[in-house]
Scaffold this motif. Structure first.
Motif, PDB file in Angstrom:
ATOM      1  N   ARG A 185      15.821  -0.593  -9.853  1.00  0.00           N
ATOM      2  CA  ARG A 185      15.670  -1.982  -9.429  1.00  0.00           C
ATOM      3  C   ARG A 185      16.507  -2.304  -8.195  1.00  0.00           C
ATOM      4  NH1 ARG A 185      17.547  -6.861 -13.175  1.00  0.00           N
ATOM      5  NH2 ARG A 185      19.473  -5.736 -12.829  1.00  0.00           N
ATOM      6  N   GLY A 186      17.758  -1.931  -8.188  1.00  0.00           N
ATOM      7  CA  GLY A 186      18.637  -2.214  -7.069  1.00  0.00           C
ATOM      8  C   GLY A 186      18.170  -1.531  -5.784  1.00  0.00           C
ATOM      9  N   SER A 187      17.741  -0.275  -5.900  1.00  0.00           N
ATOM     10  CA  SER A 187      17.280   0.468  -4.723  1.00  0.00           C
ATOM     11  C   SER A 187      16.039  -0.175  -4.120  1.00  0.00           C
ATOM     12  CB  SER A 187      16.982   1.911  -5.090  1.00  0.00           C
ATOM     13  OG  SER A 187      18.129   2.544  -5.558  1.00  0.00           O
ATOM     14  N   LEU A 188      15.107  -0.523  -4.963  1.00  0.00           N
ATOM     15  CA  LEU A 188      13.874  -1.119  -4.454  1.00  0.00           C
ATOM     16  C   LEU A 188      14.119  -2.506  -3.866  1.00  0.00           C
ATOM     17  CD1 LEU A 188      11.355   0.087  -7.162  1.00  0.00           C
ATOM     18  CD2 LEU A 188      11.467   0.799  -4.786  1.00  0.00           C
ATOM     19  N   GLN A 189      15.043  -3.259  -4.437  1.00  0.00           N
ATOM     20  CA  GLN A 189      15.367  -4.576  -3.876  1.00  0.00           C
ATOM     21  C   GLN A 189      16.048  -4.437  -2.518  1.00  0.00           C
ATOM     22  OE1 GLN A 189      17.600  -6.387  -7.069  1.00  0.00           O
ATOM     23  NE2 GLN A 189      15.762  -7.318  -7.968  1.00  0.00           N
ATOM     24  N   SER A 190      16.889  -3.418  -2.357  1.00  0.00           N
ATOM     25  CA  SER A 190      17.569  -3.228  -1.070  1.00  0.00           C
ATOM     26  C   SER A 190      16.575  -2.791   0.011  1.00  0.00           C
ATOM     27  CB  SER A 190      18.722  -2.248  -1.185  1.00  0.00           C
ATOM     28  OG  SER A 190      18.254  -0.937  -1.413  1.00  0.00           O
ATOM     29  N   VAL A 191      15.586  -2.000  -0.353  1.00  0.00           N
ATOM     30  CA  VAL A 191      14.542  -1.601   0.586  1.00  0.00           C
ATOM     31  C   VAL A 191      13.746  -2.828   1.013  1.00  0.00           C
ATOM     32  CG1 VAL A 191      12.353  -0.349   0.809  1.00  0.00           C
ATOM     33  CG2 VAL A 191      14.329   0.766  -0.215  1.00  0.00           C
ATOM     34  N   ARG A 192      13.490  -3.692   0.084  1.00  0.00           N
ATOM     35  CA  ARG A 192      12.723  -4.900   0.374  1.00  0.00           C
ATOM     36  C   ARG A 192      13.493  -5.846   1.294  1.00  0.00           C
ATOM     37  NH1 ARG A 192      10.652  -9.283  -3.918  1.00  0.00           N
ATOM     38  NH2 ARG A 192       9.264 -10.364  -2.528  1.00  0.00           N
ATOM     39  N   ARG A 193      14.808  -5.953   1.076  1.00  0.00           N
ATOM     40  CA  ARG A 193      15.621  -6.836   1.923  1.00  0.00           C
ATOM     41  C   ARG A 193      15.701  -6.337   3.352  1.00  0.00           C
ATOM     42  NH1 ARG A 193      19.967  -7.743  -2.541  1.00  0.00           N
ATOM     43  NH2 ARG A 193      19.602  -5.576  -2.593  1.00  0.00           N
ATOM     44  N   ARG A 194      15.737  -5.019   3.543  1.00  0.00           N
ATOM     45  CA  ARG A 194      15.837  -4.444   4.889  1.00  0.00           C
ATOM     46  C   ARG A 194      14.563  -4.618   5.692  1.00  0.00           C
ATOM     47  NH1 ARG A 194      17.636   1.207   3.450  1.00  0.00           N
ATOM     48  NH2 ARG A 194      18.928   0.574   1.754  1.00  0.00           N
ATOM     49  N   ILE A 198       0.834  -1.205   0.000  1.00  0.00           N
ATOM     50  CA  ILE A 198       0.000   0.000   0.000  1.00  0.00           C
ATOM     51  C   ILE A 198       0.867   1.253   0.000  1.00  0.00           C
ATOM     52  CG2 ILE A 198      -1.691   1.312   1.350  1.00  0.00           C
ATOM     53  CD1 ILE A 198      -2.807  -1.460   2.256  1.00  0.00           C
ATOM     54  N   ILE A 199       1.934   1.236   0.792  1.00  0.00           N
ATOM     55  CA  ILE A 199       2.841   2.391   0.847  1.00  0.00           C
ATOM     56  C   ILE A 199       3.512   2.611  -0.502  1.00  0.00           C
ATOM     57  CG2 ILE A 199       5.027   3.211   1.833  1.00  0.00           C
ATOM     58  CD1 ILE A 199       4.067   1.916   4.497  1.00  0.00           C
ATOM     59  N   PHE A 200       4.013   1.541  -1.126  1.00  0.00           N
ATOM     60  CA  PHE A 200       4.664   1.686  -2.427  1.00  0.00           C
ATOM     61  C   PHE A 200       3.674   2.110  -3.515  1.00  0.00           C
ATOM     62  CE2 PHE A 200       8.376  -0.663  -0.770  1.00  0.00           C
ATOM     63  CZ  PHE A 200       9.370   0.177  -1.248  1.00  0.00           C
ATOM     64  N   THR A 201       2.437   1.641  -3.417  1.00  0.00           N
ATOM     65  CA  THR A 201       1.419   2.072  -4.382  1.00  0.00           C
ATOM     66  C   THR A 201       1.178   3.573  -4.240  1.00  0.00           C
ATOM     67  OG1 THR A 201       0.370  -0.112  -4.331  1.00  0.00           O
ATOM     68  CG2 THR A 201      -0.954   1.712  -5.172  1.00  0.00           C
ATOM     69  N   GLY A 202       1.037   4.044  -3.026  1.00  0.00           N
ATOM     70  CA  GLY A 202       0.860   5.479  -2.787  1.00  0.00           C
ATOM     71  C   GLY A 202       2.075   6.281  -3.214  1.00  0.00           C
ATOM     72  N   LEU A 203       3.266   5.745  -2.947  1.00  0.00           N
ATOM     73  CA  LEU A 203       4.492   6.428  -3.342  1.00  0.00           C
ATOM     74  C   LEU A 203       4.576   6.560  -4.857  1.00  0.00           C
ATOM     75  CD1 LEU A 203       7.278   7.603  -2.555  1.00  0.00           C
ATOM     76  CD2 LEU A 203       8.181   5.279  -2.736  1.00  0.00           C
ATOM     77  N   PHE A 204       4.294   5.476  -5.571  1.00  0.00           N
ATOM     78  CA  PHE A 204       4.318   5.545  -7.033  1.00  0.00           C
ATOM     79  C   PHE A 204       3.232   6.481  -7.560  1.00  0.00           C
ATOM     80  CE2 PHE A 204       7.248   1.945  -7.344  1.00  0.00           C
ATOM     81  CZ  PHE A 204       7.966   2.302  -8.471  1.00  0.00           C
ATOM     82  N   ALA A 205       2.059   6.484  -6.939  1.00  0.00           N
ATOM     83  CA  ALA A 205       0.990   7.403  -7.366  1.00  0.00           C
ATOM     84  C   ALA A 205       1.464   8.851  -7.232  1.00  0.00           C
ATOM     85  CB  ALA A 205      -0.275   7.167  -6.547  1.00  0.00           C
ATOM     86  N   ALA A 206       2.128   9.160  -6.121  1.00  0.00           N
ATOM     87  CA  ALA A 206       2.644  10.518  -5.910  1.00  0.00           C
ATOM     88  C   ALA A 206       3.731  10.855  -6.928  1.00  0.00           C
ATOM     89  CB  ALA A 206       3.179  10.658  -4.490  1.00  0.00           C
ATOM     90  N   ILE A 207       4.617   9.899  -7.191  1.00  0.00           N
ATOM     91  CA  ILE A 207       5.688  10.131  -8.172  1.00  0.00           C
ATOM     92  C   ILE A 207       5.102  10.355  -9.560  1.00  0.00           C
ATOM     93  CG2 ILE A 207       7.622   9.006  -9.364  1.00  0.00           C
ATOM     94  CD1 ILE A 207       8.291   7.688  -6.633  1.00  0.00           C
ATOM     95  N   ILE A 208       4.084   9.577  -9.919  1.00  0.00           N
ATOM     96  CA  ILE A 208       3.431   9.745 -11.228  1.00  0.00           C
ATOM     97  C   ILE A 208       2.789  11.124 -11.312  1.00  0.00           C
ATOM     98  CG2 ILE A 208       1.516   8.934 -12.674  1.00  0.00           C
ATOM     99  CD1 ILE A 208       2.206   6.071 -11.532  1.00  0.00           C
TER     100      ILE A 208
END
Length: 184
Positions: free
Chosen positions: A174-183, A11-21
């Protein structure tokens, strides 16, 4: 990162992408004269395709609908914001289906193909939307077909930019989002 579940993170990433768009379409808008509608060059389409690739079809489409539709509602395009939502849904279905056909393998060639497919779909959906917009204001069908075709230059530029920007931004993020997911 392709999560379809409604977890807090999704939900947070969906909102974040909506704001970025929304920001991506608001910051850079170059109007183009046209016979139908008020088209302009922007990065909203490219960012919507990235949302679909990173979040999956459902959440990516939702981010695109909120970002692009929100822009429409707040900037004088409210009467046709439902058409924007339909465009996003069609593009999400096509991009997500193609990505699934690639077995969600994000090799460079697959992402380039997805960028091109998304750009081509944008041309098709925008042409259809322009026809509906022309018909909404009382234009005859034959004139709507011709005028909508003659109003495609901005869409062509947006489509080319989508085909170019999607692979570049995908691999940059891709790398940034994968690192956020791993943390998490």
């Amino acid at each position: 990162m392709r999560q379809e579940k409604n977890t807090l993170r999704a939900i947070i990433f969906t909102g974040l992408f909506a704001a970025i768009i929304f920001i991506g379409i608001s910051l850079l808008r170059i109007p183009i004269p046209a016979l139908v509608g008020r088209p302009f060059i922007h990065f909203g389409n490219s960012l919507t395709v990235l949302a679909i690739l990173f979040l999956g079809g459902r959440n990516g489409a939702l981010a695109g609908i909120i970002g692009l539709g929100g822009f429409d509602l707040l900037n004088g395009y409210a009467a046709t914001s439902w058409l924007t939502a339909l465009e996003v849904i069609v593009i999400a279905l096509v991009v997500n289906t193609c990505f699934n056909l690639f077995q969600q393998n994000d090799r460079a060639s697959h992402i380039v193909i997805l960028g091109i497919v998304a750009g081509l779909m944008k041309i098709v959906t925008t042409y259809a939307v322009s026809i509906v917009e022309a018909l909404m204001v009382g234009t005859s069908f034959k004139v709507a077909l011709i005028n909508s075709f003659l109003s495609l230059p901005a869409t062509m530029i947006n489509s080319i930019s989508t085909a170019i920007l999607v692979p570049i931004l995908y691999f940059a993020l891709r790398g940034s989002l994968q690192s956020v997911r791993r943390r998490a």
